[in-house]
Each structure stands twice: as structure tokens, then as C-alpha cells.
Design an enzyme around this catalytic site. Structure first.
Site, PDB file in Angstrom:
ATOM      1  N   GLN A   1       0.140 -19.578  21.353  1.00  0.00           N
ATOM      2  CA  GLN A   1      -0.885 -18.772  20.574  1.00  0.00           C
ATOM      3  C   GLN A   1      -0.978 -17.432  21.098  1.00  0.00           C
ATOM      4  O   GLN A   1      -1.620 -16.506  20.634  1.00  0.00           O
ATOM      5  CB  GLN A   1      -2.322 -19.411  20.557  1.00  0.00           C
ATOM      6  CG  GLN A   1      -2.222 -20.675  19.833  1.00  0.00           C
ATOM      7  CD  GLN A   1      -3.593 -21.548  20.042  1.00  0.00           C
ATOM      8  OE1 GLN A   1      -4.659 -20.899  20.198  1.00  0.00           O
ATOM      9  NE2 GLN A   1      -3.375 -22.669  19.917  1.00  0.00           N
TER      10      GLN A   1
ATOM     11  N   ASP B   1       1.209  -6.414   5.478  1.00  0.00           N
ATOM     12  CA  ASP B   1       0.705  -7.697   5.873  1.00  0.00           C
ATOM     13  C   ASP B   1       1.824  -8.849   6.343  1.00  0.00           C
ATOM     14  O   ASP B   1       1.629  -9.632   7.576  1.00  0.00           O
ATOM     15  CB  ASP B   1      -0.200  -8.500   4.817  1.00  0.00           C
ATOM     16  CG  ASP B   1      -1.522  -7.751   4.619  1.00  0.00           C
ATOM     17  OD1 ASP B   1      -1.620  -6.818   5.259  1.00  0.00           O
ATOM     18  OD2 ASP B   1      -2.104  -7.759   3.555  1.00  0.00           O
TER      19      ASP B   1
ATOM     20  N   THR C   1       0.884  -1.390  -0.005  1.00  0.00           N
ATOM     21  CA  THR C   1      -0.102   0.121  -0.159  1.00  0.00           C
ATOM     22  C   THR C   1       1.221   1.123  -0.058  1.00  0.00           C
ATOM     23  O   THR C   1       0.478   2.274  -0.564  1.00  0.00           O
ATOM     24  CB  THR C   1      -0.814  -0.153   1.105  1.00  0.00           C
ATOM     25  OG1 THR C   1      -1.590  -1.143   1.226  1.00  0.00           O
ATOM     26  CG2 THR C   1      -1.809   0.938   1.203  1.00  0.00           C
TER      27      THR C   1
ATOM     28  N   ASP D   1       2.130  -7.215  -3.630  1.00  0.00           N
ATOM     29  CA  ASP D   1       1.340  -7.191  -2.468  1.00  0.00           C
ATOM     30  C   ASP D   1       2.147  -8.188  -1.547  1.00  0.00           C
ATOM     31  O   ASP D   1       2.530  -9.108  -2.001  1.00  0.00           O
ATOM     32  CB  ASP D   1      -0.065  -7.559  -2.543  1.00  0.00           C
ATOM     33  CG  ASP D   1      -0.810  -7.474  -1.383  1.00  0.00           C
ATOM     34  OD1 ASP D   1      -1.757  -6.898  -1.256  1.00  0.00           O
ATOM     35  OD2 ASP D   1      -0.580  -8.330  -0.424  1.00  0.00           O
ATOM     36  N   SER D   2       2.427  -7.863  -0.190  1.00  0.00           N
ATOM     37  CA  SER D   2       3.281  -8.622   0.623  1.00  0.00           C
ATOM     38  C   SER D   2       2.625  -9.762   0.835  1.00  0.00           C
ATOM     39  O   SER D   2       3.291 -10.849   1.414  1.00  0.00           O
ATOM     40  CB  SER D   2       3.736  -7.895   2.030  1.00  0.00           C
ATOM     41  OG  SER D   2       2.617  -7.804   2.917  1.00  0.00           O
ATOM     42  N   SER D   3       1.373 -10.362   0.428  1.00  0.00           N
ATOM     43  CA  SER D   3       0.852 -11.777   0.724  1.00  0.00           C
ATOM     44  C   SER D   3       1.502 -12.299  -0.219  1.00  0.00           C
ATOM     45  O   SER D   3       1.422 -13.612  -0.188  1.00  0.00           O
ATOM     46  CB  SER D   3      -0.485 -11.662   0.618  1.00  0.00           C
ATOM     47  OG  SER D   3      -1.228 -10.629   1.452  1.00  0.00           O
TER      48      SER D   3
HETATM   49  N1  ASP Z   1      -2.128  -6.040   1.339  1.00  0.00           N
HETATM   50  C1  ASP Z   1      -0.959  -5.083   1.551  1.00  0.00           C
HETATM   51  C2  ASP Z   1       0.209  -5.722   1.478  1.00  0.00           C
HETATM   52  O1  ASP Z   1       0.615  -6.259   2.655  1.00  0.00           O
HETATM   53  C3  ASP Z   1      -1.335  -4.244   2.801  1.00  0.00           C
HETATM   54  C4  ASP Z   1      -0.556  -3.235   3.127  1.00  0.00           C
HETATM   55  O2  ASP Z   1       0.401  -2.868   2.143  1.00  0.00           O
HETATM   56  O3  ASP Z   1      -0.499  -2.765   4.121  1.00  0.00           O
HETATM   57  O4  ASP Z   1       0.970  -5.503   0.565  1.00  0.00           O
END
Ligand code: ASP
Length: 340
Positions: free
Chosen positions: A275, A89, A12, A56-58
């Protein structure tokens, strides 16, 4: 003047609205000083580079950690510090992974991201970027104050391998539940000097290689024997993190201890991570965890899940000897674990 290299990986923070304001598109880093003109006043020379395809970091994979680490290594002598722009993320995983890859790091590697894109009016990206660079350029007697992988978010600086993304909503999205902040940015930048990491090794180098044959098994009341044994008997796996209750406890089923014992016998590195976000695993404190000690499960103490998994993958990538990996898992390598 300090020289800082900014590396944009995606997320983001680097997004702006497209001309028709309908979508978010990656921001051209070459224009960073136009978008954030305050950066010119920081008294630093700023260069920037970007992933060819920002992600995107996912979508981050160990290969991307390697790409970032290689960029730092290739430019290590030419810069006083590095600021990495990253999606929030999986930022804590990247921060943890990088901390294990770098040996003898004596310069700041500060990772930041944001909750709102840099092009939006209420964005936190500008502040995070400026503050990260400010932290990166601080020196005392020509020595960088920060000499480790750190995470800057909102007005806080944390040890990278102690962080967790905590909020999808708040600007202060990250926490470091088991370690104090390294610094706070208020009117002044206030460092917690006694908490800063200092490497014992003198020469900087990079160790690469992650083994992805690991799993996390999160326990919950009612978990079935079938699910547990399916994971524990998977012969592909070399490392398994048991995500346990409280201070490292599991239900007292004979079949469970048997399955854990058999996996350990096979050479699987089994680790116990709680956890709970805050606090630590204390195997043997309750009867519900004594069997784990006897079975050869390694306590992760107060390590985060993010640090645990990246450390496990990293160590398994370095050695075929499960006992060496177990010993290293229980050793504080980069300030990720409090030894009591
Ligand atoms: N989905 C985005 C990511 O992790 C969210 C962010 O950048 O905050 O790339």
C-alpha cells in the site's frame, strides 16, 4: 524532420469551452496547430488522429489499450514517434499496459494529459503537449533518445510503468516513486541517459490479450474473515493482488494463510503489492509475511499497483499456466521492477 503522430483518446487535455462557455466539449484535433501555433516551430511534421468517440479515462478498458496499441503498430514504420493524449485518471494504467504489449519498441511512445483543458487561459495542456512532442523528436545519431513508453507531465518525463497519478490538484500530477525521472525539461531537455530502457529484441511487434478475471484485495486493520474469504474463494478469479501493509505484511490469522494457500492450490496467481507508494515488498523480512512465501505468494517488489495489475492481466491473457505467470510476475520485463 521528425514525423510524429498524435493520438487523442479523450480526457481533459482535449477539452475546450463550448461557445456559450457553459460546458466542456472535445477539441477538434484537426485544429491543433491553430490552437497551439508554437507547435509549428518545433521542426517536426505533426499528424493527428483521434478516437472516434473520445472518452474520459475512467471509461478506459483493455479494449481501448488495444486500440491505441494497434494505431501505433499500424503507423510504426511511418513515424519517428507517437504522442498519446489521455485523461490523467487512468493514464498510469494505460502507460503500464502498453509497455507490456510492445516488444522491440525502438521509438518513443509518450503519453500526456493535463489538469486543465487546452482551451483555458491557465492551461497546462499546451505546455505538456509541446514538451511531449519535444521529447519525442529528440535523436542522437539518428536514433530516438526515448525508445519506450513514457509519461510526460509538467516538466518531467517518467518511465510509463513506474508512474502513479499523485495529485488531483497540482500541475505536476504524476510521480515515479521507485525510479528516477528519464528526463527533465528546464531551459534545456536533460536526459538521464543511464536510466533509459533499451529493448533486447530487434523486431517490433505487438502482443495483445488481457484477462480481466483479477481482483485487488486491500487490507485494513479490522478486515473481516468473511470479506477476505469471499474474494479468495471466488472461483472466477485467476489472479489476486493482495494490497499489504508496509514491506508486504498481513495480519497473522490462521484462516487467512489457509484461504491464501487454498487459492494458490487452485491455480490462482496471488501477488503481494504494498500500500506504500514508495519502497518495496520484502516477503520474509517480518514474521507477518513469512507465511506468504510458504503459501506461494509472489512478491511484487517495487512495482506500482498500476504496473502489477496490468502485468497480471497481460500475463494471464498469454498463458493458462499459473506457474509461468508467477515466474514472469517476478521477472523484470519492461523496466517495471527493480531486481535486487
Ligand atoms: N477525468 C479526466 C480523465 O481522466 C481527468 C483528466 O483528464 O485529467 O479523463
Amino acid at each position: 524532420m521528425s514525423k510524429i503522430l498524435i493520438i487523442y483518446t479523450g480526457g481533459t487535455i482535449g477539452m475546450v469551452e463550448s461557445e456559450d462557455q457553459q460546458t466542456l466539449v472535445p477539441f477538434d484535433l484537426k485544429h491543433i496547430l491553430e490552437k497551439v501555433p508554437e507547435m509549428n516551430k518545433l521542426g517536426a511534421t505533426l499528424d493527428s488522429m483521434s478516437f472516434e468517440h473520445p472518452i474520459d479515462s475512467s471509461d478506459m478498458m483493455p479494449e481501448h489499450w488495444t486500440m491505441i496499441a494497434n494505431q501505433v503498430q499500424a503507423n510504426y514504420e511511418d513515424y519517428d514517434g507517437f504522442v498519446i493524449l489521455h485523461g490523467s485518471d487512468t493514464l498510469a494504467y494505460t502507460a503500464s499496459a502498453l509497455s507490456f504489449m510492445f516488444e522491440g519498441l525502438q521509438k518513443p511512445v509518450i503519453i500526456t494529459g493535463s489538469q486543465l483543458p487546452i482551451g483555458m487561459i491557465r492551461t497546462d495542456a499546451r505546455e505538456n503537449l509541446i514538451t511531449a512532442v519535444e521529447f519525442a523528436i529528440q535523436k542522437i545519431k539518428d536514433e530516438p533518445v526515448i525508445q519506450e513508453v513514457a509519461v510526460c507531465f509538467e516538466d518531467q518525463l517518467f518511465r510509463g510503468n513506474r508512474t502513479k497519478k499523485f495529485s488531483t490538484e497540482a500541475f505536476d500530477a504524476f510521480i515515479s516513486p521507485n525510479y528516477p525521472e528519464l528526463a527533465l525539461a528546464g531551459v534545456n531537455l536533460n536526459f538521464n541517459h543511464q536510466e533509459l530502457f533499451r529493448s533486447e529484441k530487434a523486431a517490433f511487434h505487438l502482443t495483445d490479450g488481457f484477462d480481466r478475471r483479477v481482483a485487488v484485495l486491500t487490507f485494513f486493520p479490522g478486515i473481516t474473515e468473511q470479506l477476505v474469504t469471499t474474494v479468495l474463494s471466488n472461483i472466477e478469479l485467476r489472479g489476486i493482488a493482495l494490497m499489504t501493509f508496509g514491506s508486504g505484511n498481513l495480519p497473522q490469522h490462521d484462516w487467512l494463510l489457509k484461504a491464501i494457500g487454498e487459492a494458490v492450490e487452485r491455480g490462482v496467481v496471488m501477488v503481494n503489492v504494498t500500500q506504500c507508494a514508495k519502497g518495496n515488498v520484502e516477503q520474509g523480512k517480518y514474521e507477518t509475511s513469512t507465511g506468504l512465501v510458504e503459501a506461494g505468494v509472489v512478491s511484487c517488489g517495487d512495482m506500482t499497483l498500476e504496473a502489477t495489475l496490468t502485468k497480471l492481466m497481460f500475463l494471464l491473457g498469454q498463458s493458462d499456466d499459473p506457474q509461468w505467470v508467477r515466474d514472469q510476475m517476478a521477472t523484470n520485463l519492461k523496466g517495471e521492477l527493480s531486481i535486487r
